[in-house]
Scaffold this motif. Structure first.
Motif, PDB file in Angstrom:
ATOM      1  N   GLU A 207       0.811  -1.219   0.000  1.00 24.03           N
ATOM      2  CA  GLU A 207       0.000   0.000   0.000  1.00 24.03           C
ATOM      3  C   GLU A 207       0.846   1.272   0.000  1.00 24.03           C
ATOM      4  O   GLU A 207       0.539   2.237  -0.690  1.00 24.03           O
ATOM      5  CB  GLU A 207      -0.917   0.001   1.224  1.00 24.03           C
ATOM      6  N   GLN A 208       1.924   1.289   0.780  1.00 22.74           N
ATOM      7  CA  GLN A 208       2.652   2.538   1.013  1.00 22.74           C
ATOM      8  C   GLN A 208       3.972   2.646   0.265  1.00 22.74           C
ATOM      9  O   GLN A 208       4.533   3.742   0.189  1.00 22.74           O
ATOM     10  CB  GLN A 208       2.897   2.709   2.522  1.00 22.74           C
ATOM     11  N   GLN A 209       4.502   1.542  -0.258  1.00 24.98           N
ATOM     12  CA  GLN A 209       5.779   1.590  -0.989  1.00 24.98           C
ATOM     13  C   GLN A 209       6.849   2.333  -0.178  1.00 24.98           C
ATOM     14  O   GLN A 209       7.342   3.393  -0.584  1.00 24.98           O
ATOM     15  CB  GLN A 209       5.587   2.262  -2.350  1.00 24.98           C
ATOM     16  N   PRO A 210       7.245   1.818   0.986  1.00 20.92           N
ATOM     17  CA  PRO A 210       8.185   2.546   1.847  1.00 20.92           C
ATOM     18  C   PRO A 210       9.558   2.694   1.193  1.00 20.92           C
ATOM     19  O   PRO A 210       9.931   1.927   0.304  1.00 20.92           O
ATOM     20  CB  PRO A 210       8.274   1.663   3.093  1.00 20.92           C
ATOM     21  N   THR A 211      10.288   3.686   1.665  1.00 19.10           N
ATOM     22  CA  THR A 211      11.641   3.907   1.153  1.00 19.10           C
ATOM     23  C   THR A 211      12.585   2.813   1.614  1.00 19.10           C
ATOM     24  O   THR A 211      13.373   2.277   0.831  1.00 19.10           O
ATOM     25  CB  THR A 211      12.167   5.266   1.634  1.00 19.10           C
ATOM     26  N   VAL A 212      12.523   2.489   2.919  1.00 19.05           N
ATOM     27  CA  VAL A 212      13.403   1.482   3.514  1.00 19.05           C
ATOM     28  C   VAL A 212      12.559   0.562   4.394  1.00 19.05           C
ATOM     29  O   VAL A 212      11.590   1.003   5.023  1.00 19.05           O
ATOM     30  CB  VAL A 212      14.522   2.141   4.363  1.00 19.05           C
ATOM     31  N   ALA A 213      12.913  -0.714   4.444  1.00 19.70           N
ATOM     32  CA  ALA A 213      12.281  -1.661   5.370  1.00 19.70           C
ATOM     33  C   ALA A 213      13.348  -2.274   6.247  1.00 19.70           C
ATOM     34  O   ALA A 213      14.361  -2.790   5.757  1.00 19.70           O
ATOM     35  CB  ALA A 213      11.543  -2.760   4.588  1.00 19.70           C
ATOM     36  N   LEU A 214      13.141  -2.196   7.571  1.00 17.65           N
ATOM     37  CA  LEU A 214      14.002  -2.851   8.549  1.00 17.65           C
ATOM     38  C   LEU A 214      13.295  -4.137   8.964  1.00 17.65           C
ATOM     39  O   LEU A 214      12.208  -4.090   9.551  1.00 17.65           O
ATOM     40  CB  LEU A 214      14.227  -1.948   9.761  1.00 17.65           C
ATOM     41  N   ILE A 215      13.890  -5.283   8.682  1.00 15.05           N
ATOM     42  CA  ILE A 215      13.196  -6.560   8.834  1.00 15.05           C
ATOM     43  C   ILE A 215      13.926  -7.445   9.835  1.00 15.05           C
ATOM     44  O   ILE A 215      15.115  -7.749   9.660  1.00 15.05           O
ATOM     45  CB  ILE A 215      13.106  -7.293   7.474  1.00 15.05           C
ATOM     46  N   ASP A 216      13.202  -7.882  10.853  1.00 18.69           N
ATOM     47  CA  ASP A 216      13.747  -8.860  11.795  1.00 18.69           C
ATOM     48  C   ASP A 216      13.798 -10.218  11.096  1.00 18.69           C
ATOM     49  O   ASP A 216      12.826 -10.642  10.460  1.00 18.69           O
ATOM     50  CB  ASP A 216      12.861  -8.928  13.034  1.00 18.69           C
ATOM     51  N   PHE A 217      14.917 -10.889  11.214  1.00 15.55           N
ATOM     52  CA  PHE A 217      15.100 -12.159  10.494  1.00 15.55           C
ATOM     53  C   PHE A 217      14.137 -13.237  10.987  1.00 15.55           C
ATOM     54  O   PHE A 217      13.629 -14.037  10.213  1.00 15.55           O
ATOM     55  CB  PHE A 217      16.549 -12.636  10.651  1.00 15.55           C
ATOM     56  N   LYS A 218      13.870 -13.253  12.286  1.00 19.51           N
ATOM     57  CA  LYS A 218      13.019 -14.296  12.872  1.00 19.51           C
ATOM     58  C   LYS A 218      11.734 -13.669  13.386  1.00 19.51           C
ATOM     59  O   LYS A 218      11.717 -12.950  14.382  1.00 19.51           O
ATOM     60  CB  LYS A 218      13.745 -15.019  14.006  1.00 19.51           C
ATOM     61  N   LEU A 219      10.626 -13.949  12.674  1.00 17.39           N
ATOM     62  CA  LEU A 219       9.310 -13.442  13.056  1.00 17.39           C
ATOM     63  C   LEU A 219       8.413 -14.611  13.455  1.00 17.39           C
ATOM     64  O   LEU A 219       8.738 -15.778  13.216  1.00 17.39           O
ATOM     65  CB  LEU A 219       8.685 -12.673  11.892  1.00 17.39           C
ATOM     66  N   GLU A 220       7.263 -14.303  14.028  1.00 15.16           N
ATOM     67  CA  GLU A 220       6.398 -15.367  14.528  1.00 15.16           C
ATOM     68  C   GLU A 220       5.591 -16.044  13.433  1.00 15.16           C
ATOM     69  O   GLU A 220       5.324 -17.251  13.504  1.00 15.16           O
ATOM     70  CB  GLU A 220       5.447 -14.798  15.600  1.00 15.16           C
TER      71      GLU A 220
END
Length: 352
Positions: free
Chosen positions: A49-62
């Protein structure tokens, strides 16, 4: 200290509430607009929806893995620069993350200044990519204008002159009579016929007037018919009957990608059949070019493209990216090839 006055959206995908809060506070202080979620699926929806500039992603999610989030964001928001954050760091994970296309990788606990520097560089990269895409889009627009101009010149000027020469030669032949006309005159008329056919075909190949006058569906139908006759391929066109006229840039990009994909089939695939399907799925135009040829190894082809040995795949992907689209290839040696191109169609004009 690192500061920025750029108002950019940063997507935070982190299942630890405290870390989400800390990151949001610091990024807001630095002038960014943080959007934080705890689940991977929510991140994918937000990125779409928002097309963010940067994404910070945690490697291990639930719910899903960070790698799946990375792949999904690359698919639905290809301009977003992704940075992977993990407490389970290793050289193998770092290598895999980078190979999957992440801009950067940091192991927890990380230095905040190091993360902010990485974000600044990721933003700069996205801005540079935007400028490059803008330049590429402008060059393609100029190219299409020049193609149209040259096609008209070939058809209207050179074609008419060649036709006039042919009529003059035929009149000259009539003065001799069928039995006494010089053989060279008859040969000249035949050669002019061949040249006229080639000039008309070149004019159509440069920029088919059907694309401008009647739109994508008419132009693709004509093109597939022409290619089938020329190459001997069994060519099938499957259009969505509900499709009308679309944004001109989208129509041109879709036509050129289909043209390049079918040309690759003719030149390299050793195929007997090729089909082109165009359909609209919600706000997405989906182009599918499928053949029953020898297929190819996508990784090898991409390596050749990166080494400037082949520009086919690169050209197709740039065409799609310049109008906000994307391309997927499904192929294995000996199993044929599918080229999928997806284009956003937010603007639709009246049927003509």
């Amino acid at each position: 200290m690192i500061t920025t006055d750029r108002k950019k959206t940063i997507l935070i995908v982190e299942d630890d509430k405290h870390e989400r809060t800390v990151l949001c506070d610091i990024l807001q202080q630095k002038g960014y607009t943080p959007e934080a979620v705890s689940e991977g699926q929510s991140a994918l929806e937000l990125a779409r929806e928002q097309q963010p500039t940067v994404a910070l992603i945690d490697f291990k999610l639930e719910d899903i893995s960070g790698l799946e989030v990375l792949q999904g964001i690359q698919k639905n928001s290809p301009a977003t620069q992704c940075i992977m954050l993990t407490g389970f760091g290793s050289e193998e994970i770092a290598s895999e993350v980078v190979n999957q296309g992440a801009y950067g990788y940091l192991r927890k606990p990380f230095d905040m200044e190091q993360l902010l520097l990485l974000i600044v560089r990721a933003v700069e990269k996205q801005e540079a990519d935007d400028r490059l895409h803008s330049l590429s889009r402008r060059l393609l627009q100029v190219q299409e204008v020049e193609r149209s101009h040259l096609a008209r010149e070939l058809h209207d000027e050179i074609g008419q002159l060649l036709t006039a020469i042919k009529l003059n030669l035929q009149a000259l032949g009539g003065a001799f009579g069928p039995e006494t006309a010089p053989r060279q005159l008859e040969e000249s008329i035949r050669m002019l016929d061949q040249l006229l056919t080639q000039v008309r075909q070149l004019s159509l190949d440069l920029r088919p007037p059907l694309l401008d006058d009647l739109g994508l569906i008419a132009a693709l139908g004509w093109y597939l018919d022409q290619q089938g006759q020329r190459s001997g391929l069994q060519a099938e066109f499957i259009p969505d009957p509900s499709l009308g006229r679309m944004n001109g840039d989208i129509e041109t990009a879709c036509f050129r990608i289909a043209q390049e994909a079918v040309t690759n089939v003719v030149r390299h695939a050793q195929a007997k059949r090729v089909s082109v399907e165009v359909r609209q799925e919600n706000a997405i135009l989906h182009l599918l070019v499928r053949d029953d040829g020898v297929g190819f190894n996508h990784a090898d082809a991409r390596t050749r493209a990166s080494q400037a040995e082949s520009f086919g795949l690169m050209g197709i992907e740039e065409r799609a990216a310049d109008v906000g689209g994307r391309v997927e290839y499904h192929s294995m040696p000996g199993q044929g090839t599918e080229v999928h191109a997806y284009f956003p169609v937010p603007v639709e004009v009246d049927n003509r």
